[in-house]
Design an enzyme around this catalytic site. Structure first.
Site, PDB file in Angstrom:
ATOM      1  N   LYS A 100      -3.850  -5.374  -7.317  1.00  0.00           N
ATOM      2  CA  LYS A 100      -2.486  -5.118  -7.775  1.00  0.00           C
ATOM      3  C   LYS A 100      -1.667  -6.386  -7.672  1.00  0.00           C
ATOM      4  O   LYS A 100      -1.549  -6.991  -6.595  1.00  0.00           O
ATOM      5  CB  LYS A 100      -1.837  -4.048  -6.903  1.00  0.00           C
TER       6      LYS A 100
HETATM    7  C1  E4P Z   1       1.201   3.252  -7.423  1.00  0.00           C
HETATM    8  O1  E4P Z   1       0.473   2.422  -7.879  1.00  0.00           O
HETATM    9  C2  E4P Z   1       2.574   2.949  -6.964  1.00  0.00           C
HETATM   10  O2  E4P Z   1       2.568   2.005  -5.968  1.00  0.00           O
HETATM   11  C3  E4P Z   1       3.249   4.224  -6.506  1.00  0.00           C
HETATM   12  O3  E4P Z   1       3.006   5.236  -7.470  1.00  0.00           O
HETATM   13  C4  E4P Z   1       4.717   4.048  -6.258  1.00  0.00           C
HETATM   14  O4  E4P Z   1       5.277   5.292  -6.003  1.00  0.00           O
HETATM   15  P1  E4P Z   1       6.749   5.476  -5.368  1.00  0.00           P
HETATM   16  O5  E4P Z   1       7.745   5.067  -6.372  1.00  0.00           O
HETATM   17  O6  E4P Z   1       6.803   6.942  -5.050  1.00  0.00           O
HETATM   18  O7  E4P Z   1       6.786   4.617  -4.140  1.00  0.00           O
END
Ligand code: E4P
Length: 216
Positions: free
Chosen positions: A83
């Site tokens: 990521k």
């Molecule tokens: C996934 O890849 C993201 O990091 C996650 O869905 C973020 O979610 P949030 O906005 O609930 O923290």
């Protein structure tokens, strides 16, 4: 549609996996911090039973640092997707990592132009965050519609991960739009199976079956 599970909690991932609903996993620094455990140990445990891509996030802010971290994380397991935050430095890192066949997931994407840049950089995945857009008064799902359309217009291979999902309707709307992947928090996945008429129906069938049994 592929389902990724959006958590670093190994037991929650195992439960979803036993239900046959895990095509991959996404983590982020916040989700890992919640577990209060060693990051690498968590990742290796997940990889011991999940075959699909497991997203692991870098925390460097410059391309060089991100690339170094990405190579290291990619060496931990066979199915890592790294990521990378949606910045110019991140996009530079994505290009280099793509040339090394390291899978990337461009995260913190909040606009269609950002998603376009991610695809041009050669990202494997892009993660538009719909819940966080909804939180600030935008329509997160419109971003998914736009990105799916733009990628189709040009035949980009980058897969769209609908991220920051807050409730089952987000999954339903993402599926209608043809998004490749939804990354779903375990609590939302749990809710997806529920319908009050299913519960009422089961109760009635069982009660009626008791009457059949009494007559035989
Ligand atoms: C996934 O890849 C993201 O990091 C996650 O869905 C973020 O979610 P949030 O906005 O609930 O923290």
């Amino acid at each position: 549609m592929k389902f990724f599970i959006d958590t670093a909690n190994v037991e929650a991932i195992r439960k979803a996996h036993e239900r046959g609903m895990v095509d991959g996993v996404t983590t982020n620094p916040t989700l890992v911090a919640k577990e209060g455990r060693d990051f690498r140990q968590i990742v290796e445990e997940i990889a011991s039973f999940v075959e699909g891509p497991i997203s692991l996030e870098v925390v460097s802010e410059d391309a060089e640092g991100m690339i170094e971290e990405a190579r290291e994380l990619n060496g931990w397991i066979d199915n890592a997707a790294i990521k990378i935050p949606m910045t110019w430095e991140g996009l530079k890192a994505v290009r280099v990592l793509a040339s090394e066949d390291i899978k990337t997931n461009v995260t913190l994407c909040f606009s269609a132009n950002q998603a376009l840049l991610a695809a041009k950089a050669g990202a494997t995945f892009v993660s538009p965050f719909i819940g966080r857009l909804d939180d600030v008064g935008h329509t997160g799902m419109q971003l998914i519609a736009d990105v799916v359309q733009i990628y189709a217009n040009y035949g980009y291979d980058t897969e769209v991960i609908v991220a920051s999902i807050r409730h089952p309707i987000h999954v339903y709307e993402a599926a209608l739009l043809g998004a490749d992947i939804a990354t779903i928090p375990p609590a939302v996945l749990d809710k997806m199976v529920n319908h009050p008429l299913t519960d009422v129906g089961i109760k009635r069938f069982l009660a009626d079956w008791e009457r059949v049994k009494k007559k035989s």
